[in-house]
Design a protein around this motif. Structure first.
Motif, mmCIF file in Angstrom:
data_model
loop_
_atom_site.group_PDB
_atom_site.id
_atom_site.type_symbol
_atom_site.label_atom_id
_atom_site.label_comp_id
_atom_site.label_asym_id
_atom_site.label_seq_id
_atom_site.Cartn_x
_atom_site.Cartn_y
_atom_site.Cartn_z
ATOM 1 N N THR A 113 0.859 -1.188 0.000
ATOM 2 C CA THR A 113 0.000 0.000 0.000
ATOM 3 C C THR A 113 0.888 1.228 0.000
ATOM 4 O O THR A 113 1.825 1.330 0.806
ATOM 5 N N LEU A 114 0.603 2.147 -0.903
ATOM 6 C CA LEU A 114 1.325 3.410 -0.968
ATOM 7 C C LEU A 114 0.538 4.448 -0.185
ATOM 8 O O LEU A 114 -0.661 4.629 -0.414
ATOM 9 N N VAL A 140 8.013 4.318 -14.027
ATOM 10 C CA VAL A 140 7.613 5.396 -13.126
ATOM 11 C C VAL A 140 6.095 5.426 -12.990
ATOM 12 O O VAL A 140 5.375 5.568 -13.984
ATOM 13 N N LEU A 141 5.623 5.289 -11.757
ATOM 14 C CA LEU A 141 4.204 5.400 -11.430
ATOM 15 C C LEU A 141 3.937 6.827 -10.965
ATOM 16 O O LEU A 141 4.602 7.327 -10.056
ATOM 17 N N GLN A 156 8.644 -0.791 -9.279
ATOM 18 C CA GLN A 156 9.042 -2.119 -8.827
ATOM 19 C C GLN A 156 9.227 -2.125 -7.314
ATOM 20 O O GLN A 156 8.679 -2.966 -6.601
ATOM 21 N N THR A 157 9.983 -1.157 -6.810
ATOM 22 C CA THR A 157 10.281 -1.101 -5.374
ATOM 23 C C THR A 157 9.357 -0.166 -4.603
ATOM 24 O O THR A 157 9.256 -0.257 -3.383
ATOM 25 N N TYR A 158 8.741 0.788 -5.318
ATOM 26 C CA TYR A 158 7.881 1.839 -4.752
ATOM 27 C C TYR A 158 8.644 2.824 -3.882
ATOM 28 O O TYR A 158 8.069 3.491 -3.026
ATOM 29 N N ASP A 159 9.937 2.935 -4.155
ATOM 30 C CA ASP A 159 10.692 4.066 -3.622
ATOM 31 C C ASP A 159 10.178 5.339 -4.299
ATOM 32 O O ASP A 159 9.827 5.330 -5.489
ATOM 33 N N TYR A 560 -8.637 7.139 -0.497
ATOM 34 C CA TYR A 560 -8.308 8.249 0.398
ATOM 35 C C TYR A 560 -6.978 7.979 1.083
ATOM 36 O O TYR A 560 -6.842 7.045 1.878
ATOM 37 N N GLN A 561 -5.984 8.742 0.724
ATOM 38 C CA GLN A 561 -4.635 8.696 1.279
ATOM 39 C C GLN A 561 -3.899 7.379 1.029
ATOM 40 O O GLN A 561 -2.895 7.102 1.681
ATOM 41 N N THR A 562 -4.387 6.575 0.105
ATOM 42 C CA THR A 562 -3.693 5.331 -0.240
ATOM 43 C C THR A 562 -3.831 5.021 -1.721
ATOM 44 O O THR A 562 -4.785 5.442 -2.380
ATOM 45 N N VAL A 563 -2.888 4.259 -2.227
ATOM 46 C CA VAL A 563 -3.028 3.513 -3.480
ATOM 47 C C VAL A 563 -2.647 2.076 -3.143
ATOM 48 O O VAL A 563 -1.523 1.811 -2.703
ATOM 49 N N THR A 564 -3.603 1.153 -3.307
ATOM 50 C CA THR A 564 -3.363 -0.247 -2.985
ATOM 51 C C THR A 564 -2.878 -0.967 -4.233
ATOM 52 O O THR A 564 -3.458 -0.818 -5.312
ATOM 53 N N VAL A 565 -1.798 -1.749 -4.078
ATOM 54 C CA VAL A 565 -1.153 -2.406 -5.210
ATOM 55 C C VAL A 565 -1.370 -3.913 -5.104
ATOM 56 O O VAL A 565 -1.111 -4.526 -4.059
#
Length: 570
Positions: A113-114, A140-141, A156-159, A560-565
Motif C-alpha cells: 500500500t502506498l 515510473v508510477l 518495482q520497489t515503490y521508492d 483516500y490517502q492510499t493507493v493499494t497495489v
C-alpha cells in the motif's frame, strides 16, 4: 459533482458573483464569498440488485515481499492518459502475466500500500523504461492527490523518486460544496506526453487557495524527471460572449476540472464543470484547449450561448475523459442546463457534443427528447462518460459512440453525425434502458469473436455487449456478472494479451461506504468474480468515482490517502 435543480435557482444559499476576475496568477486577494456548504445526490435510478456482503480485511498477501521482487515477464508499457487511449476504451492490450487463471490463483493478492497525503481522484499513470536525470532507468508510477501533491514512484520497489506539492488546496468549506471532502486539489486525471526515453511532460490542473477565499485553478506542465515546471503555470480563466449580449466567464470558486485531461495533435484538452450547481445562473460548461509547448490558451467552447437564468451544462462525466477521434474531433456529454437549438439562443444542456479540434464550433450534437425532465429531476446526462467504439476491418456501420447518464439510458450514436434533438426521424442507433443510473463509463476490447463493450450502472451487475458493425449496428447483451455494483456503477478497464483467447480480465472498483473493493472478472464469461478484496476507503461515503490502473502485471487502486497495489507473488 452531483446536482440539484430548483426551478432555475442555484441550489446553494448566499451565492454571489466573484469579486474580481481574473486574479493575477500569484495574487492572494479574495475572489470568493462565504457560502452555505451543500452536498446532494440528485435523482438516483438504481435497481434493487443485492449488494455483496462486506468483505473481511485480508490485507497483504502472505508472500507480498516475494511479489514485490517478482519481475514482469512481458514488455513494460506506458499508460499516459485516462483509460489507455483517446477513445477512451480502458483496454490494455499487452498484459502477459494477469490472466483469468493467474488472477484466480492463490498467487494473486495485495503486495503493498502506498501512503499519500489526500484523496486520489485521478487515475494513476505509468511511464515505463524512463531514464531519469541521474541516468537510472525506472518504470515510473505517477500519483496525484487532492492535496495537490504529485508523487513519482519506482514501480518495482515503490521508492519515491520525487514528490512535489503545487500549493494549498481549496477547502470544501470555503468552496461551499462537500461532494468531495475535505479539500479540492488535483481532481482530473493528468495526461502525459512522452517525447523520448528520457523526456516526458505531465500536464495537470491544480486548484489552489493560497489565502482564505482566494481561488486559483492552474494548468501545469511538469518535467517527469524532476517534478519541476517546464514553463510557468497558467491560470484557467476562459470567457466568452453570449449571443444575447454580455459575457460569461470561469468562476474559480464554483467551477472545477473533474473530467480527465486529454491530448491530441499538440493540444491539451480540458473539461470544466461546477461545484454543487453553485452560482448556476452565471456559469457555463467549457471545453478548453492549450498549446502543449507553452500552455497558451488557443481554443474554447462554452456550452451556454445565451442568457437563460439557469446556465450550467457542465462537463464533468464523473472523471471520464473527453473522447477524441482519429481526426481530432472532441466528444463530451453535458449535464443539467439550458438547451435550445434556436438561432441566437443556443444552449447545449443534457447533450452529447462533437466539437471541431479547434473548438470553434460543434460538428453535431445529440439531445434526448426528455431533456427537460432530466433537468427538472437533476437526472443529468453528463454524469456518465462517452466512449468512441474503435472501427474494425470490414465495418459497414458508421463510426459509433456510447454514453449514459443518471437516467440509466445507454445511447448508441452515430459519431459522424450525432443526430441533434431526438424526435421523429432523428433517433439514436439504439437506446438501452438499463434501469441503473450512471455515474460511470464504458470500456471496450476486441475479443476472439469481435468487439465487446462492458458497462455497469448503479447497483447493477456488470454486463457485456457484443458490437454489431454491419448495416444494422447495435449492441446485444451476451453475459453478465452476478455481483451487484456500488453506488453509481463503475469505470471498468480490460487487460488482455492481444486478442488471444482466455487472457482477458475485466477490472473495476466497487464503491462502498466507505470501503472500496477491487473486483476482477473473466472477460469472456463474467459471472462470479475471479477476485475480490477491500482496497482502501473513501473520505465521504460512496462517491469514489475511480478507475484502477492495470500495467506491467500489477493493479493500482486509488483511494483516500492510499493507493493499494495488487499483483502476483510467484
Amino acid at each position: 459533482m452531483l446536482r440539484r435543480l430548483l426551478l432555475g435557482v442555484a441550489a446553494c444559499a448566499s451565492v454571489s458573483l466573484i469579486a474580481a476576475y481574473p486574479l493575477p496568477p500569484d495574487s492572494t486577494a479574495r475572489n470568493g464569498v462565504r457560502q452555505t456548504k451543500t452536498s446532494h445526490l440528485g435523482t438516483i435510478v438504481q435497481p434493487k440488485t443485492p449488494s455483496p456482503d462486506a468483505l473481511p480485511d485480508v490485507g497483504l498477501h502472505p508472500h507480498a515481499a516475494q511479489g514485490l521482487k517478482r519481475p514482469y515477464s512481458g514488455a513494460p508499457i506506458d499508460v499516459l492518459n485516462y483509460h489507455n487511449d483517446n477513445y477512451p476504451t480502458g483496454w490494455n492490450k499487452s498484459e502477459t502475466d494477469l490472466t483469468p487463471a493467474t488472477v484466480a490463483s492463490a498467487s494473486f493478492g495485495q503486495i503493498t500500500t502506498l501512503n499519500v497525503d489526500g484523496n486520489v481522484l485521478a487515475q494513476p499513470l505509468m511511464v515505463s523504461n524512463f531514464t531519469m536525470p541521474d541516468s537510472s532507468v525506472h518504470n515510473v508510477l505517477i500519483v496525484a492527490t487532492g492535496h495537490n501533491t504529485v508523487y513519482a514512484y519506482d514501480a518495482q520497489t515503490y521508492d519515491i523518486l520525487w514528490q512535489r506539492n503545487l500549493g494549498p488546496s481549496q477547502t470544501s468549506n470555503d468552496v461551499g460544496c462537500s461532494d468531495i471532502v475535505p479539500e479540492y486539489g488535483i481532481s482530473a486525471t493528468p495526461v502525459i506526453l512522452r517525447a523520448s526515453a528520457s523526456q516526458a511532460t505531465i500536464y495537470l490542473i491544480a486548484a489552489t487557495e493560497p489565502a482564505g477565499l482566494s481561488f486559483h485553478t492552474k494548468l501545469h506542465a511538469i518535467d517527469l524527471g524532476t517534478g519541476n515546471d517546464l514553463v510557468k503555470a497558467v491560470e484557467i480563466a476562459p470567457k466568452g460572449k453570449l449571443q444575447t449580449g454580455g459575457q460569461i466567464h470561469y468562476d474559480p470558486q464554483n467551477q472545477w476540472t473533474r473530467a480527465a485531461l486529454a491530448y491530441s495533435n499538440g493540444n491539451i484538452y480540458v473539461g470544466v464543470g461546477s461545484h454543487c450547481d453553485n452560482n448556476a445562473g452565471q456559469i457555463s460548461g467549457w471545453v478548453l484547449s492549450y498549446d502543449a509547448t507553452d500552455l497558451h490558451h488557443n481554443g474554447a467552447f462554452n456550452t451556454i450561448k445565451a442568457q437563460a437564468g439557469y446556465e450550467l451544462s457542465s462537463i464533468w462525466m464523473s472523471g471520464y475523459a473527453p473522447a477524441i477521434d482519429p481526426s481530432g474531433n472532441v466528444f463530451a456529454i453535458t449535464g443539467n442546463g439550458y438547451y435550445s437549438g434556436a438561432k441566437g439562443q443556443k444552449g447545449f444542456g443534457e447533450s452529447v457534443l462533437s466539437l471541431r479540434p479547434d473548438l470553434k464550433r460543434a460538428n453535431s450534437s445529440f439531445t434526448p427528447s426528455n431533456f427537460q425532465d432530466l433537468n427538472n429531476g437533476d437526472t443529468d446526462f453528463g454524469s456518465g462518460g462517452f466512449m468512441l467504439i474503435p472501427t474494425v476491418d470490414g465495418q459497414i456501420a458508421p463510426p459509433m459512440g456510447l454514453g449514459a447518464g443518471k437516467a440509466g439510458d445507454l445511447y448508441l450514436l452515430n459519431a459522424a453525425n450525432l443526430g441533434g434533438l431526438q424526435r421523429g426521424g432523428h433517433q439514436p442507433l439504439q437506446k438501452i434502458a438499463t434501469g441503473a443510473g450512471c455515474w460511470c463509463g464504458p470500456a471496450y476490447y476486441q475479443g476472439a469473436s469481435g468487439g465487446v463493450v462492458f458497462y455497469q450502472g448503479s447497483g447493477d451487475n456488470i454486463r457485456a455487449y457484443s458490437v454489431a458493425t454491419g448495416a444494422t449496428p447495435h449492441l446485444t447483451q451476451t453475459v453478465s456478472g452476478n455481483v451487484g455494483g456500488g453506488f453509481g456503477g463503475s469505470f471498468p478497464v480490460v487487460s488482455t494479451n492481444g486478442s488471444t483467447a482466455h487472457t482477458g480480465v475485466v477490472w473495476l472498483v466497487r464503491r462502498g461506504s466507505p470501503t472500496e473493493q477491487l473486483e476482477a472478472y473473466n472477460a469472456e464469461t463474467l459471472g462470479t468474480p475471479l477476485f475480490r478484496q477491500n482496497a482502501g476507503n473513501w473520505s465521504n461515503g460512496g462517491r469514489a468515482y475511480l478507475s484502477p490502473l492495470v500495467a506491467n502485471g500489477r493493479v493500482y487502486v486509488p483511494a483516500y490517502q492510499t493507493v493499494t497495489v495488487f499483483g502476483l507473488t510467484d
